[in-house]
Design an enzyme around this catalytic site. Structure first.
Site, PDB file in Angstrom:
ATOM      1  N   GLU A  73       0.816  -1.213   0.000  1.00 16.14           N
ATOM      2  CA  GLU A  73       0.000   0.000   0.000  1.00 16.14           C
ATOM      3  C   GLU A  73       0.849   1.263   0.000  1.00 16.14           C
ATOM      4  OE1 GLU A  73      -2.744  -3.170   0.788  1.00 16.14           O
ATOM      5  OE2 GLU A  73      -0.785  -2.699   1.671  1.00 16.14           O
ATOM      6  N   HIS A 142      -9.772  -5.773  10.721  1.00 14.18           N
ATOM      7  CA  HIS A 142     -10.387  -5.469   9.437  1.00 14.18           C
ATOM      8  C   HIS A 142     -11.733  -4.765   9.600  1.00 14.18           C
ATOM      9  CE1 HIS A 142      -7.575  -8.745   8.641  1.00 14.18           C
ATOM     10  NE2 HIS A 142      -7.558  -8.363   7.371  1.00 14.18           N
TER      11      HIS A 142
END
Length: 343
Positions: A73, A142
């Site tokens: 990322e 998450h």
């Protein structure tokens, strides 16, 4: 002439569109409209996207416009920011916004602050998008909602759609905006169909960033939410209507800049406020809305303290029964409204 002959004219054609398809339409239309737009992220190209948001786009536009990236990322967010600085218009997809923490330096220190630090000479027209908040059974690492995190930072615009029209209109507006935009979607909404008006089916349909929408008119209490909890508020409003309580439901759509004027006008009318969000309570979006109302003239119209409905102040459990108790449910909103109205 048809009306004079007694023939019934058909109403404008509305269709059912899922949030997934609405996002796909928006990306397709903007890739076609502006050759500077490109999409990058993990599995967005040959696999058609982890959630099939980019389905068919790689085959249509090729490797230069729809780019698969390594699982890094920080790396691909940095590439996207650099591309935006030279006036390309990247759409950077995070497989989940929880992974955007790997790229937080690029989003905040590079994208959000560059225009200010360059005295306006370097714009960063980029969109960071992907699923945000809790899904189902994905546990603590998450399941965060990042609306308050990114909404805290000047230099960013932050949008949080609920319906298919929200998703399409806000994504198109975000891609066309010259500022960095964080678009917080919800995985559990991707497959949900919503009615899409004839107007929203147009290639030029956009929703102005920074403008809330009143989803349901009411007179007794104002419910304010964004993303998936908007649907919960509408369900709660339907339940409460059977008991004679009429809720006004506001879909914020944008977290930053926040349309507090629409909320204020509603509070002046209803005299009660309940905010609903999936994120944690401390320093949350609801806390900001309540503070703004308290600081403004609408505070004088409140007949009771504002009430916040939020996620539980704990890391998200994995077990379903515990997860359900950590995410605001319709019954929690009904309880909060009755508390605000003292009934």
């Amino acid at each position: 002439l048809q009306q004079r002959r007694g023939l019934r004219l058909s109403a404008p054609a509305a269709i059912q569109v899922t949030v997934r398809d609405a996002l796909n339409q928006a990306l397709d239309e903007e890739l076609e409209r502006d050759e500077r737009v490109f999409l990058l992220g993990e599995e967005v190209a040959q696999y058609d996207g982890a959630y099939k948001i980019s389905r068919g786009l790689w085959k249509k536009y090729g490797d230069k416009r729809v780019v698969d990236t390594p699982i890094s990322e920080m790396g691909f967010a940095g590439i996207a920011v650099g591309a935006a600085m030279v006036w390309l218009r990247p759409v950077c997809e995070f497989m989940t916004f929880n992974f955007s923490m790997q790229a937080i330096d690029q989003v905040i220190n590079s994208a959000a602050k560059t225009c200010y630090m360059s005295a306006g000479s370097i714009a960063v027209p980029i969109v960071f998008r992907g699923p945000n908040g809790a899904s189902a059974g994905v546990a603590a690492q998450h399941s965060q909602c990042f609306a308050a995190w990114y909404g805290h930072c000047p230099g960013l615009k932050v949008v949080s759609p609920w319906s298919a029209e929200d998703a399409k209109g806000l994504l198109k507006a975000s891609i066309r905006d010259d500022n960095p935009v964080v678009m917080l979607e919800n995985e559990l909404l991707y497959g949900v169909p919503f009615e899409m008006s004839e107007q929203a089916q147009s290639k030029e349909f956009v929703i102005p960033i920074g403008k809330a929408k009143i989803e349901r008119q009411g007179t007794h209490v104002t419910l304010v939410a964004h993303s998936r909890p908007v649907g919960h508020c509408l369900e709660a409003a339907a339940v409460l209507a059977k008991e004679g309580v009429e809720c006004e439901v506001i879909n914020m759509r944008t977290i930053r800049p926040m349309d507090i004027e629409t909320v204020e006008a509603s509070v002046v009318k209803t005299n009660h406020l309940v905010t609903v969000e999936g994120g944690w309570p401390q320093f949350g979006v609801g806390a900001e809305i309540c503070a703004r109302i308290m600081e403004g003239s609408a505070f004088n119209y409140l007949d009771a303290p504002a009430v916040r409905v939020t996620g539980a102040d704990v890391p998200m459990p994995y077990a379903k029964i515990l997860e359900d108790n950590c995410i605001p449910q319709v019954k929690d909103i009904v309880f909060a409204v009755k508390k605000a109205l003292n009934i």
